[in-house]
Each structure stands twice: as C-alpha cells, then as structure tokens.
Design a protein around this motif. Structure first.
Motif, short mmCIF file in Angstrom:
data_model
loop_
_atom_site.label_atom_id
_atom_site.label_comp_id
_atom_site.label_asym_id
_atom_site.label_seq_id
_atom_site.Cartn_x
_atom_site.Cartn_y
_atom_site.Cartn_z
N VAL A 61 0.85 -1.19 0.00
CA VAL A 61 0.00 0.00 0.00
C VAL A 61 0.89 1.24 0.00
O VAL A 61 2.05 1.19 0.40
CB VAL A 61 -0.97 0.05 1.22
CG1 VAL A 61 -1.94 -1.11 1.19
CG2 VAL A 61 -0.21 0.09 2.53
N LYS A 62 0.30 2.34 -0.46
CA LYS A 62 1.06 3.59 -0.52
C LYS A 62 1.34 4.12 0.90
O LYS A 62 0.50 3.99 1.79
CB LYS A 62 0.27 4.65 -1.31
CG LYS A 62 0.46 4.52 -2.82
CD LYS A 62 -0.41 5.51 -3.56
CE LYS A 62 -1.77 4.87 -3.86
NZ LYS A 62 -2.70 5.68 -4.61
N VAL A 63 2.50 4.73 1.07
CA VAL A 63 2.87 5.33 2.35
C VAL A 63 3.17 6.80 2.15
O VAL A 63 3.87 7.16 1.20
CB VAL A 63 4.15 4.70 2.94
CG1 VAL A 63 4.35 5.15 4.37
CG2 VAL A 63 4.11 3.19 2.87
N ARG A 64 2.65 7.64 3.02
CA ARG A 64 3.00 9.05 3.00
C ARG A 64 4.10 9.30 4.05
O ARG A 64 4.02 8.75 5.15
CB ARG A 64 1.76 9.90 3.32
CG ARG A 64 1.82 11.31 2.72
CD ARG A 64 0.50 12.04 2.93
NE ARG A 64 -0.58 11.41 2.17
CZ ARG A 64 -1.88 11.59 2.46
NH1 ARG A 64 -2.23 12.34 3.47
NH2 ARG A 64 -2.80 11.01 1.71
N ASN A 65 5.09 10.08 3.70
CA ASN A 65 6.19 10.46 4.61
C ASN A 65 7.07 9.27 5.04
O ASN A 65 7.75 9.35 6.06
CB ASN A 65 5.67 11.15 5.87
CG ASN A 65 4.91 12.41 5.54
OD1 ASN A 65 5.26 13.11 4.59
ND2 ASN A 65 3.86 12.67 6.30
N GLY A 66 7.03 8.18 4.30
CA GLY A 66 7.87 7.04 4.66
C GLY A 66 9.22 7.12 3.98
O GLY A 66 9.39 7.84 3.00
N VAL A 67 10.20 6.36 4.49
CA VAL A 67 11.51 6.33 3.84
C VAL A 67 11.41 5.64 2.48
O VAL A 67 12.27 5.83 1.62
CB VAL A 67 12.58 5.63 4.71
CG1 VAL A 67 12.94 6.48 5.92
CG2 VAL A 67 12.14 4.24 5.14
N LEU A 68 10.36 4.85 2.30
CA LEU A 68 10.10 4.22 1.00
C LEU A 68 8.67 4.54 0.59
O LEU A 68 7.83 4.82 1.45
CB LEU A 68 10.28 2.69 1.11
CG LEU A 68 11.69 2.18 1.44
CD1 LEU A 68 11.66 0.68 1.72
CD2 LEU A 68 12.66 2.48 0.30
N PRO A 69 8.36 4.51 -0.70
CA PRO A 69 7.01 4.89 -1.15
C PRO A 69 5.94 3.83 -0.87
O PRO A 69 4.76 4.13 -0.89
CB PRO A 69 7.17 5.10 -2.66
CG PRO A 69 8.40 4.34 -3.04
CD PRO A 69 9.28 4.34 -1.84
N LEU A 70 6.35 2.58 -0.62
CA LEU A 70 5.37 1.50 -0.44
C LEU A 70 5.64 0.72 0.84
O LEU A 70 6.79 0.55 1.25
CB LEU A 70 5.43 0.52 -1.60
CG LEU A 70 5.06 1.01 -2.99
CD1 LEU A 70 5.32 -0.10 -4.00
CD2 LEU A 70 3.61 1.45 -3.05
N LEU A 71 4.55 0.23 1.43
CA LEU A 71 4.65 -0.64 2.60
C LEU A 71 4.14 -2.03 2.22
O LEU A 71 3.01 -2.15 1.74
CB LEU A 71 3.79 -0.09 3.74
CG LEU A 71 3.70 -0.98 4.98
CD1 LEU A 71 4.97 -0.86 5.81
CD2 LEU A 71 2.48 -0.64 5.81
#
Lengths: 133, 451
Positions: A64-74
């Motif tokens: 799923v998409k992640v906002r403000n994460g070190v990577l764009p996806l979780l």
C-alpha cells in the motif's frame, strides 16, 4: 504442453501449497458426500485438500502507498488466509489506501477486510522520513 | 592515510546470511563483529520478497520476506558488539583479510579482520548470458529487478507480460503482476519440467490460469523501441528450437527468471578457489573456504531454495569464524601450520552419477555434518551412496529441491572399513536409481514404473 492441475468433476489432483515439499494430493468425492484424500505426508496436507475443494483460501500479500515514509510503499498481508474469490476485490480496496509513516511490523493497516473479519497487517517497519532543510 | 580498523569477525553482506552469521558470531563469543552492507538497510533481498512462505522450517510459521528479516534485524541493531556499516560498498578483500570499502561518511575504509564471513548473496542471469535473437528494445527485465520496481519503488514495468524461465522468482512475479492488473500471457521453460517449487506452480500459475509451456523457449524478441512481442518455439531434447513450431505472442514486457549466480568477485579477489558447479567457494563442514579464516554462507556459496537453510548455514559459518578468530588471537607461524595440516587431512567429496553438486565439498573425517546436494534430473526414487556406503533413500527428487542428508558416525565407520585411512582421499556421492519394489508400493506408483 501446458500443465493443468485442475481436473474438473469429483476427482481432483492438486499440489499442496502448505510447505515447500509440495505433495501431490488427490481428492475423490464419495457418493455419501465424504471426501477421500490421498497423497499427503502430513495432517496439514489433508486439511489443505479439504479446504481447497470446499472453500479455497489464500493469504494475500501486496503493498500500500505510504506518505512520509523512507520508502514509497509498505508491504502488507492478510493476517490469515481469505477466500480465494476475494483476491481481486481485496486488491481494488487496497489500491485506494494511503497510510502515514511510521508503521511497525504487525500494525493493522485495514481492519476487517471486505467483512471477512480478517485484518490487513504491515509486513515490516516503515520509518518516517526525516525532514531535511 | 586511512587508518586500518580492527574487527574479530567481518561479515560482508547484511542479508539473511549476514544477519544470522553476525548473531551466531556474537553468541560464540566474538567481542567485535562488523557487518558491511551496500544497501541503506539490512535484510537484503528479503525486503523485496513481500510474498509469504518463508520460515516454515525455522519458525513453524509462514512469514513474508520482510517479516523473516525482522526476526533477526532488531537483535543485530541493538547489539553494541555489532558495528553496522550501511551504504557501504566493499571494493576489495585480500587473502590476508584486509577489507577495503567505501563508506558515505568515512570515505575509504580499511578493515583488518581476524576472520571473515562472505555473505554477498547472488545476482540474476541476464539476457546477455542467454543470447536471445531479436531486437534490443526496452521492456526486457530480470524477474528480480521487476520485483524491486513493483514492490519497493512502486512502478509497474508493463501490462502484457511473458516470462522466460520457471524459476521461483519468475513464478512469484507472474502472480504479483496478475494481482496488480497486468496480463501474464505465458511462462516459458526450456526444460521438460519446471525449475521452481511445485507449490509455486500451483499457487502462482494454476490459481490464475497462467499457461506454462515446457520444453519451449523464446526464439525472437520483437519491437524497436519497446518490446512488442516474442516468438516462442518448442525445443528438442538437445534444447535446440524445432523449426516450424514458432508462435508469436504479443506483449510489452519480457521477464527473465533463468537462474542465479553467486556474486563472488570479492572471493576471486582474495584468490579463494571456487566450485565450477555451485559457482561459490569450495568449503568444509564449517563453511571455511580453502583460505583459512575466510568463511562463506548463503547464496554466495550456493543458491538455496529456502532461506531457512541459509540462516542455518550462516550460523555454522558465523560460529566457526568466531572460533577461528579467537584461536588466532596470538597469530603466529604455528597457527598457519595447524591450518595447513587441517586442510590436508580433509576428505574431498565429488558429485558422482546423477548428482549435480554436493556441499560441503570437503569434510574432516568423522565430522557429523549435513550434506546438501542437488540431483541432475527429476527421478522417482533414488538411493544415495557415499563411496559405496548407503546414506539415504529419497523419493520424487527434483533438481529444484535441495536435498539434505545427515552424515552420522556409523557412515564414517563404514567408510573407514571400505577405504582404511581417509585423510586427504577423494570420495564420490552418487544417486543410484532405486529399483521399484512392486509389492510395497501403491498401485499408482507401479503404473509409472518402467517394464
């Protein structure tokens, strides 16, 4: 030339996916509705074959998409196996989801996926990106 | 001038092998362990393997790749005795175990290790290694590269996909692409049997009605700027395309899942002898290479099908490396003599009939160790012999599934009875086709037996 493991009708051959051994299972439907299962090397194989005929289930793993994460996806997964027929709709549901970092492994990302009573959980930690400048 | 740092055990690579080796080294008493990892984080390839199925042997649970990695990462991170160099590329390793690396903050780093564990993993075989005829358009990816794009970076490399090779990564990606809305037109395998695990054929292809073409290969790639299609043809028993069997499949992407190659440039820099069959170092039961003090484990040593066995192997290497490092504390000429004597005494194990490779390739006589091997082709039932001594019987063996056999004291006794003193001798491991015994078998099996 192609492999087709699914034999239609009462008799079905299948590969057990419970572990890497991949036992070749055979299920025969008896007249009394009882299933005769052969080819398994452990209990879970027998259970797999029964479920596969009556209500096949799979664990869904995706991202799923992640906002403000070190990577764009979780990466996420369903906490338990869900009915196989729900895989596509589950993908559609999760495609619209966007979550906020940070996340910890095992955090519930989506509760009660499509009313299955099964949660979608995080497969890894996702740190929040540190704001530079 | 760069100052040379010291460490008891240096571990090159922070994937599953490096993580387990580091933890094992600390448990065995290493005071200072250093992990050198080129990525920004630990976990290696597991981080992009988001599917489940890892850890069944080790944890009796079905974990995803990242979850499996997280069973090790926190322990490594919180251990003050393990120094982590992330974003660090190792450039050179000498046979005296001097490591040269580039670190983003420290610049050029020199590290002198008492013992070194090689845990660099493997990389994928590419189009260049296959010589597929046709044009050179965009849209040809290795399956692992596509996996990274889809699972980590969030890009779909294409919408209509053909996959060449039925290795596990290709099968996993067939399912992943389908779930993400792409159409996987075909998986094409040159051998008459699939390369990946049977469970992956079932849950990745059969579940989604993706056709698998055996004894077939891609004979032309079409398209100028972007892949527009591929021609697939059947092959004969010498893997040569059969004229007239060509069939065009329209697609915009070709994925290659055609094998993994242990990444041994550093091993070669250190003059470590490699095994041509495994592509990794020649090792003994401690996973020590022929250069004393340098050990290897995981996919840099031989390509595994299960990460559980990588962790197990890494623990052997990490523990043995620590024993070596601690015993070498007073490094002197005597220790070097001991090393030589130790190596000369070892038995050399060669793969014999129907066996592709066996690991470890060398054993100290009497060692109770697990032998890992792969067979050359699928077989119904085999008996494994080590220099004439029966070790085990196995059924339904395939090259894609690594076999594991425990070597026990009674095997060594029998070997000594046959051969006398074993020191420095060469013995071979063979897989004899087992004659079927109709009276003891199920009816189905008998039907498959040859007259």
């Amino acid at each position: 030339m192609t492999i087709d493991g699914k034999t239609k009708g009462n008799n079905r051959k299948m590969t057990c996916i419970t572990c890497p051994t991949g036992c070749q299972l055979e299920v025969r439907g008896g007249a009394d509705g009882e299933l005769e299962i052969t080819g398994f090397q452990c209990r879970r194989g027998e259970e797999y074959a029964r479920n596969e005929v009556l209500n096949p289930k799979r664990v869904l793993t995706t991202t799923v998409k992640v906002r403000n994460g070190v990577l764009p996806l979780l990466p996420v997964r369903t906490a338990k196996a869900i009915p196989k027929g729900l895989l596509e709709r589950s993908m559609d549901t999760l495609a619209d989801l966007e979550i906020q970092a940070p996340v910890r492994t095992g955090d519930v990302i989506l509760a009660n996926l499509l009313d299955t009573g099964i949660d979608v959980i995080a497969s890894r930690d996702m740190e929040k990106v540190s704001n530079v400048g | 001038m760069t100052k040379t740092r010291q460490t008891d055990v240096a571990i090159i690579g922070g994937g599953p092998a490096g993580l387990a080796a580091a933890i094992a080294a600390r448990k065995a008493g290493a005071k200072h362990v250093t992990i050198l990892e080129r990525s920004h984080e630990l976990g290696g390839i597991l981080q992009q393997c988001i599917h489940n199925g890892f850890g069944l042997h080790r944890f009796q649970e079905e974990l995803t790749g990242p979850e499996y990695a997280y069973r090790f990462i926190p322990e490594v991170q919180k251990d003050p005795g393990i120094e982590l160099y992330l974003n660090t590329m190792v450039l050179d390793l000498s046979s005296q175990q001097e490591i040269t690396a580039i670190h983003p903050d420290f610049g050029l780093v020199k590290l002198q290790a008492r013992a070194t564990v090689l845990a660099m993993g493997c990389r994928e075989r590419t189009r260049g290694a296959l010589s597929i005829p046709g044009t050179r358009p965009a849209g040809v990816f290795t399956a692992g590269t596509a996996q990274r794009f889809v699972n980590i970076d969030g890009y779909m490399p294409g919408k209509k996909v053909v996959i060449l090779g039925s290795g596990d990564i290709g099968l996993i990606m067939a399912r992943r692409f389908t779930l993400e809305g792409a159409k996987v037109e075909a998986v094409v395998e040159i051998m008459p049997y699939p390369a990946g695990l049977a469970r992956n054929i079932a849950q990745c292809l059969e579940d989604f009605d993706i056709p698998l073409y055996l004894s077939s290969t891609v004979t032309t790639i079409h398209g100028k700027d972007r892949v527009e299609g591929v021609t697939i043809s059947q092959v004969d028993d010498k893997w040569q395309p059969i004229p007239g069997t060509g069939r065009y499949i329209s697609c915009d992407t070709l994925l290659l899942s055609v094998g993994l190659i242990p990444e041994n440039e550093l091993s070669q820099a250190a003059n470590i002898p490699l095994d041509a069959k495994t592509g990794g170092a020649i090792v003994d039961e401690n996973r020590e290479t022929l250069i004393p003090g340098i050990f290897a484990c995981g996919n840099v040593l031989h390509v595994h099908d299960l990460v559980d066995y990588v962790s197990e192997e890494a623990e052997i290497a990490g523990e043995a490396a620590t024993r070596y490092a601690l015993s070498k504390a007073d490094a002197d000429a005597k220790a070097n003599e001991r090393d030589k004597g130790r190596k000369a005494q070892q038995v050399v194990i060669k793969p014999g009939e129907n066996v592709r490779y066996v690991l470890p390739q060398r054993l100290t006589p009497g060692a109770e160790a697990d032998l890992f091997l792969r067979v050359t082709q699928p077989m119904e039932a085999i008996t494994l012999y080590l220099d004439g001594v029966m070790l085990a019987r196995k059924r339904q063996v395939r090259p894609s599934e690594m076999l594991k056999i425990r070597l026990r004291p009674n095997h060594w006794e029998n070997l000594r009875q046959n051969r006398g003193d074993l020191d420095g001798k060469e013995i071979s491991l063979t897989a004899a086709l087992q004659p079927t015994q109709p009276t003891r078998l199920e009816p189905e099996t008998v039907r498959g037996a040859r007259p």
